[in-house]
Design a protein around this motif. Structure first.
Motif, PDB file in Angstrom:
ATOM      1  N   ASP A  82      -0.926   6.520   8.417  1.00 44.41           N
ATOM      2  CA  ASP A  82       0.040   6.052   9.404  1.00 44.41           C
ATOM      3  C   ASP A  82       0.271   4.543   9.343  1.00 44.41           C
ATOM      4  O   ASP A  82       1.386   4.075   9.491  1.00 44.41           O
ATOM      5  CB  ASP A  82      -0.409   6.428  10.822  1.00 44.41           C
ATOM      6  CG  ASP A  82      -0.297   7.918  11.072  1.00 44.41           C
ATOM      7  OD1 ASP A  82       0.565   8.569  10.455  1.00 44.41           O
ATOM      8  OD2 ASP A  82      -1.085   8.440  11.878  1.00 44.41           O
ATOM      9  N   ASP A  83      -0.811   3.801   9.157  1.00 43.68           N
ATOM     10  CA  ASP A  83      -0.724   2.335   9.162  1.00 43.68           C
ATOM     11  C   ASP A  83      -1.745   1.799   8.162  1.00 43.68           C
ATOM     12  O   ASP A  83      -2.907   1.601   8.508  1.00 43.68           O
ATOM     13  CB  ASP A  83      -0.992   1.799  10.574  1.00 43.68           C
ATOM     14  CG  ASP A  83      -0.813   0.294  10.689  1.00 43.68           C
ATOM     15  OD1 ASP A  83      -0.788  -0.408   9.651  1.00 43.68           O
ATOM     16  OD2 ASP A  83      -0.706  -0.185  11.832  1.00 43.68           O
ATOM     17  N   TRP A  84      -1.298   1.578   6.924  1.00 46.79           N
ATOM     18  CA  TRP A  84      -2.203   1.163   5.846  1.00 46.79           C
ATOM     19  C   TRP A  84      -2.971  -0.097   6.216  1.00 46.79           C
ATOM     20  O   TRP A  84      -4.181  -0.158   6.077  1.00 46.79           O
ATOM     21  CB  TRP A  84      -1.433   0.956   4.542  1.00 46.79           C
ATOM     22  CG  TRP A  84      -2.331   0.593   3.394  1.00 46.79           C
ATOM     23  CD1 TRP A  84      -2.904  -0.621   3.150  1.00 46.79           C
ATOM     24  CD2 TRP A  84      -2.800   1.466   2.363  1.00 46.79           C
ATOM     25  NE1 TRP A  84      -3.683  -0.565   2.019  1.00 46.79           N
ATOM     26  CE2 TRP A  84      -3.641   0.706   1.516  1.00 46.79           C
ATOM     27  CE3 TRP A  84      -2.576   2.805   2.073  1.00 46.79           C
ATOM     28  CZ2 TRP A  84      -4.256   1.243   0.396  1.00 46.79           C
ATOM     29  CZ3 TRP A  84      -3.190   3.343   0.945  1.00 46.79           C
ATOM     30  CH2 TRP A  84      -4.026   2.561   0.130  1.00 46.79           C
ATOM     31  N   ASP A  85      -2.280  -1.125   6.675  1.00 51.15           N
ATOM     32  CA  ASP A  85      -2.921  -2.409   6.952  1.00 51.15           C
ATOM     33  C   ASP A  85      -3.996  -2.282   8.030  1.00 51.15           C
ATOM     34  O   ASP A  85      -5.086  -2.834   7.896  1.00 51.15           O
ATOM     35  CB  ASP A  85      -1.891  -3.460   7.354  1.00 51.15           C
ATOM     36  CG  ASP A  85      -0.963  -3.829   6.199  1.00 51.15           C
ATOM     37  OD1 ASP A  85      -1.358  -3.657   5.030  1.00 51.15           O
ATOM     38  OD2 ASP A  85       0.162  -4.280   6.463  1.00 51.15           O
ATOM     39  N   ARG A  86      -3.714  -1.563   9.085  1.00 45.86           N
ATOM     40  CA  ARG A  86      -4.684  -1.367  10.166  1.00 45.86           C
ATOM     41  C   ARG A  86      -5.893  -0.567   9.668  1.00 45.86           C
ATOM     42  O   ARG A  86      -7.030  -0.929   9.916  1.00 45.86           O
ATOM     43  CB  ARG A  86      -4.030  -0.656  11.350  1.00 45.86           C
ATOM     44  CG  ARG A  86      -4.958  -0.480  12.534  1.00 45.86           C
ATOM     45  CD  ARG A  86      -4.172   0.061  13.738  1.00 45.86           C
ATOM     46  NE  ARG A  86      -5.027   0.203  14.886  1.00 45.86           N
ATOM     47  CZ  ARG A  86      -5.620   1.346  15.238  1.00 45.86           C
ATOM     48  NH1 ARG A  86      -5.417   2.438  14.541  1.00 45.86           N
ATOM     49  NH2 ARG A  86      -6.395   1.388  16.297  1.00 45.86           N
ATOM     50  N   GLY A  87      -5.629   0.529   8.953  1.00 43.48           N
ATOM     51  CA  GLY A  87      -6.712   1.344   8.412  1.00 43.48           C
ATOM     52  C   GLY A  87      -7.562   0.575   7.419  1.00 43.48           C
ATOM     53  O   GLY A  87      -8.790   0.683   7.411  1.00 43.48           O
ATOM     54  N   PHE A  88      -6.909  -0.234   6.576  1.00 39.44           N
ATOM     55  CA  PHE A  88      -7.637  -1.029   5.597  1.00 39.44           C
ATOM     56  C   PHE A  88      -8.534  -2.056   6.298  1.00 39.44           C
ATOM     57  O   PHE A  88      -9.681  -2.245   5.914  1.00 39.44           O
ATOM     58  CB  PHE A  88      -6.683  -1.726   4.622  1.00 39.44           C
ATOM     59  CG  PHE A  88      -7.383  -2.539   3.582  1.00 39.44           C
ATOM     60  CD1 PHE A  88      -8.009  -1.935   2.514  1.00 39.44           C
ATOM     61  CD2 PHE A  88      -7.448  -3.925   3.682  1.00 39.44           C
ATOM     62  CE1 PHE A  88      -8.688  -2.666   1.555  1.00 39.44           C
ATOM     63  CE2 PHE A  88      -8.109  -4.678   2.729  1.00 39.44           C
ATOM     64  CZ  PHE A  88      -8.737  -4.054   1.662  1.00 39.44           C
ATOM     65  N   ALA A  89      -8.005  -2.703   7.335  1.00 37.54           N
ATOM     66  CA  ALA A  89      -8.804  -3.677   8.088  1.00 37.54           C
ATOM     67  C   ALA A  89     -10.022  -3.011   8.711  1.00 37.54           C
ATOM     68  O   ALA A  89     -11.130  -3.588   8.701  1.00 37.54           O
ATOM     69  CB  ALA A  89      -7.943  -4.334   9.161  1.00 37.54           C
ATOM     70  N   GLN A  90      -9.864  -1.800   9.218  1.00 40.04           N
ATOM     71  CA  GLN A  90     -10.997  -1.069   9.789  1.00 40.04           C
ATOM     72  C   GLN A  90     -12.041  -0.749   8.719  1.00 40.04           C
ATOM     73  O   GLN A  90     -13.246  -0.842   8.957  1.00 40.04           O
ATOM     74  CB  GLN A  90     -10.530   0.210  10.474  1.00 40.04           C
ATOM     75  CG  GLN A  90      -9.714  -0.039  11.713  1.00 40.04           C
ATOM     76  CD  GLN A  90      -9.075   1.231  12.258  1.00 40.04           C
ATOM     77  OE1 GLN A  90      -8.864   2.207  11.543  1.00 40.04           O
ATOM     78  NE2 GLN A  90      -8.755   1.201  13.551  1.00 40.04           N
TER      79      GLN A  90
END
Length: 127
Positions: free
Chosen positions: A113-121
């Motif tokens: 859904d949100d690559w950047d958010r998931g990657f940061a997590q």
């Protein structure tokens, strides 16, 4: 930085490659099959060496599933090592679909859904 093993199905290779590149960019030592297994190499030997030295197994899954013979062996190996007291963590990463039932209690990084958010997590979980 951490030693990270990327476990993925071939159908998810482009997303897994992007993930491997981005993890490398932030300084982690990443084992990614396309980078580590050369022509004439023993696939099993190279995978075993990668799994032996890993601190984090990033288990990528999608709507295509996670169950393939290689991926299953990789995450089951990491799970067994974890149960034996080794310091290895399985970090599920969702490109889509759902995780195997045995790993359903683990929180996952959602890159669908949100690559950047998931990657940061995910980066936060790798310390």
């Amino acid at each position: 930085m951490a030693n990270v093993f990327i476990s993925h199905r071939k159908v998810d290779a482009s997303a897994a490659r992007r993930l491997a590149e981005e993890l490398s960019t932030v300084g982690h030592n990443v084992w990614f099959d396309e980078w580590e297994i050369g022509i004439g190499d023993s696939v099993v030997e190279r995978m075993d060496a990668g799994l032996e030295g890993t601190s984090y197994l990033v288990l990528c899954y999608s709507a295509s599933g996670v169950m393939s013979p290689w991926v299953t062996r990789e995450w089951m190996s990491a799970l067994h090592r974890q149960m034996e007291g080794h310091r290895v963590r399985i970090l599920p990463v969702k490109f889509g679909g759902s995780a195997p039932a045995i790993l359903s209690d683990l929180r996952y990084a959602d890159l669908s859904d949100d690559w950047d958010r998931g990657f940061a997590q995910l980066v936060k979980a790798i310390h």
